[in-house]
Design a protein around this motif. Sequence first.
Motif, PDB file in Angstrom:
ATOM      1  N   ALA A  49       0.843  -1.191   0.000  1.00  0.00           N
ATOM      2  CA  ALA A  49       0.000   0.000   0.000  1.00  0.00           C
ATOM      3  C   ALA A  49       0.875   1.237   0.000  1.00  0.00           C
ATOM      4  N   THR A  50       0.338   2.321  -0.562  1.00  0.00           N
ATOM      5  CA  THR A  50       1.026   3.607  -0.533  1.00  0.00           C
ATOM      6  C   THR A  50       0.042   4.713  -0.164  1.00  0.00           C
ATOM      7  N   ILE A  51       0.592   5.824   0.308  1.00  0.00           N
ATOM      8  CA  ILE A  51      -0.226   6.972   0.644  1.00  0.00           C
ATOM      9  C   ILE A  51       0.570   8.235   0.343  1.00  0.00           C
ATOM     10  N   THR A  52      -0.049   9.173  -0.355  1.00  0.00           N
ATOM     11  CA  THR A  52       0.623  10.424  -0.684  1.00  0.00           C
ATOM     12  C   THR A  52       0.522  11.398   0.492  1.00  0.00           C
ATOM     13  N   SER A  53       1.234  12.494   0.384  1.00  0.00           N
ATOM     14  CA  SER A  53       1.166  13.506   1.437  1.00  0.00           C
ATOM     15  C   SER A  53      -0.243  14.092   1.558  1.00  0.00           C
ATOM     16  N   GLY A  54      -1.014  14.008   0.495  1.00  0.00           N
ATOM     17  CA  GLY A  54      -2.389  14.502   0.519  1.00  0.00           C
ATOM     18  C   GLY A  54      -3.410  13.483   0.957  1.00  0.00           C
ATOM     19  N   GLY A  55      -2.938  12.246   1.171  1.00  0.00           N
ATOM     20  CA  GLY A  55      -3.826  11.211   1.690  1.00  0.00           C
ATOM     21  C   GLY A  55      -4.399  10.255   0.663  1.00  0.00           C
ATOM     22  N   THR A  56      -3.977  10.360  -0.583  1.00  0.00           N
ATOM     23  CA  THR A  56      -4.447   9.421  -1.604  1.00  0.00           C
ATOM     24  C   THR A  56      -3.769   8.073  -1.411  1.00  0.00           C
ATOM     25  N   THR A  57      -4.569   7.016  -1.389  1.00  0.00           N
ATOM     26  CA  THR A  57      -4.047   5.682  -1.100  1.00  0.00           C
ATOM     27  C   THR A  57      -4.178   4.752  -2.294  1.00  0.00           C
ATOM     28  N   THR A  58      -3.278   3.770  -2.345  1.00  0.00           N
ATOM     29  CA  THR A  58      -3.370   2.667  -3.297  1.00  0.00           C
ATOM     30  C   THR A  58      -3.080   1.385  -2.550  1.00  0.00           C
ATOM     31  N   TYR A  59      -3.659   0.290  -3.020  1.00  0.00           N
ATOM     32  CA  TYR A  59      -3.487  -1.002  -2.363  1.00  0.00           C
ATOM     33  C   TYR A  59      -3.268  -2.096  -3.398  1.00  0.00           C
ATOM     34  N   ALA A  60      -2.506  -3.098  -2.996  1.00  0.00           N
ATOM     35  CA  ALA A  60      -2.424  -4.305  -3.795  1.00  0.00           C
ATOM     36  C   ALA A  60      -3.782  -4.993  -3.750  1.00  0.00           C
ATOM     37  N   SER A  62      -4.496  -7.953  -3.394  1.00  0.00           N
ATOM     38  CA  SER A  62      -4.531  -9.028  -2.396  1.00  0.00           C
ATOM     39  C   SER A  62      -4.867  -8.536  -0.994  1.00  0.00           C
ATOM     40  N   VAL A  63      -4.745  -7.227  -0.749  1.00  0.00           N
ATOM     41  CA  VAL A  63      -5.003  -6.717   0.602  1.00  0.00           C
ATOM     42  C   VAL A  63      -6.176  -5.744   0.658  1.00  0.00           C
ATOM     43  N   LYS A  64      -6.747  -5.429  -0.484  1.00  0.00           N
ATOM     44  CA  LYS A  64      -7.872  -4.472  -0.506  1.00  0.00           C
ATOM     45  C   LYS A  64      -9.013  -4.965   0.372  1.00  0.00           C
ATOM     46  N   GLY A  65      -9.538  -4.055   1.169  1.00  0.00           N
ATOM     47  CA  GLY A  65     -10.638  -4.401   2.050  1.00  0.00           C
ATOM     48  C   GLY A  65     -10.205  -5.001   3.379  1.00  0.00           C
ATOM     49  N   ARG A  66      -8.925  -5.349   3.485  1.00  0.00           N
ATOM     50  CA  ARG A  66      -8.419  -5.940   4.733  1.00  0.00           C
ATOM     51  C   ARG A  66      -7.385  -5.039   5.421  1.00  0.00           C
ATOM     52  N   PHE A  67      -6.569  -4.367   4.620  1.00  0.00           N
ATOM     53  CA  PHE A  67      -5.517  -3.502   5.156  1.00  0.00           C
ATOM     54  C   PHE A  67      -5.896  -2.039   4.960  1.00  0.00           C
ATOM     55  N   ALA A  68      -5.412  -1.200   5.855  1.00  0.00           N
ATOM     56  CA  ALA A  68      -5.631   0.242   5.730  1.00  0.00           C
ATOM     57  C   ALA A  68      -4.343   0.985   6.059  1.00  0.00           C
ATOM     58  N   ILE A  69      -3.916   1.833   5.129  1.00  0.00           N
ATOM     59  CA  ILE A  69      -2.723   2.648   5.347  1.00  0.00           C
ATOM     60  C   ILE A  69      -3.145   4.051   5.745  1.00  0.00           C
ATOM     61  N   SER A  70      -2.398   4.643   6.651  1.00  0.00           N
ATOM     62  CA  SER A  70      -2.663   6.021   7.062  1.00  0.00           C
ATOM     63  C   SER A  70      -1.350   6.670   7.453  1.00  0.00           C
ATOM     64  N   ARG A  71      -1.368   7.972   7.638  1.00  0.00           N
ATOM     65  CA  ARG A  71      -0.140   8.661   8.037  1.00  0.00           C
ATOM     66  C   ARG A  71      -0.474   9.863   8.898  1.00  0.00           C
ATOM     67  N   ASP A  72       0.498  10.203   9.727  1.00  0.00           N
ATOM     68  CA  ASP A  72       0.417  11.398  10.554  1.00  0.00           C
ATOM     69  C   ASP A  72       1.566  12.299  10.101  1.00  0.00           C
ATOM     70  N   ASN A  73       1.259  13.302   9.325  1.00  0.00           N
ATOM     71  CA  ASN A  73       2.308  14.146   8.755  1.00  0.00           C
ATOM     72  C   ASN A  73       3.072  14.919   9.827  1.00  0.00           C
ATOM     73  N   ALA A  74       2.399  15.259  10.896  1.00  0.00           N
ATOM     74  CA  ALA A  74       3.066  16.002  11.974  1.00  0.00           C
ATOM     75  C   ALA A  74       4.117  15.137  12.678  1.00  0.00           C
ATOM     76  N   LYS A  75       3.899  13.820  12.650  1.00  0.00           N
ATOM     77  CA  LYS A  75       4.825  12.888  13.306  1.00  0.00           C
ATOM     78  C   LYS A  75       5.726  12.167  12.315  1.00  0.00           C
TER      79      LYS A  75
END
Length: 121
Positions: A49-60, A62-75
């Motif tokens: 999975a990937t996530i841009t600085s703006g929060g756009t995500t992509t997933y393989a 095989s993991v769609k619907g099961r995995f979730a990527i997120s980020r905390d830009n401040a951290k």
Amino acid sequence: QVQLVESGGGLVQPGGSLSLSCAASGSIFSIHTMGWYRQAPGKQHELVATITSGGTTTYADSVKGRFAISRDNAKNTVYLQMNSLKPEDTAVYYCNARILVVDTMFTNYYWGQGTQVTVSS
């Protein structure tokens, strides 16, 4: 210098959940895309999975619907919440980040050291 430090791997039963985190530190001006990759024994390195600085995500697929990527830009931290884990999710998971470095003002890709995720009963 820049470092990515991962945490959160371990052993879990099929159907269970795990959460990974990866914190970037060092001479960071900004972080663009962050992501998770994995490599299972005898298999190729693959994107999870990937996530841009703006929060756009992509997933393989095989993991769609099961995995979730997120980020905390401040951290400067990226997370991977893994649910409904399957034995085939067993792999070493690596985080990756595209970082603009203060010292050089060049953008480079950096990798974490990897964390083992084992899904087994």
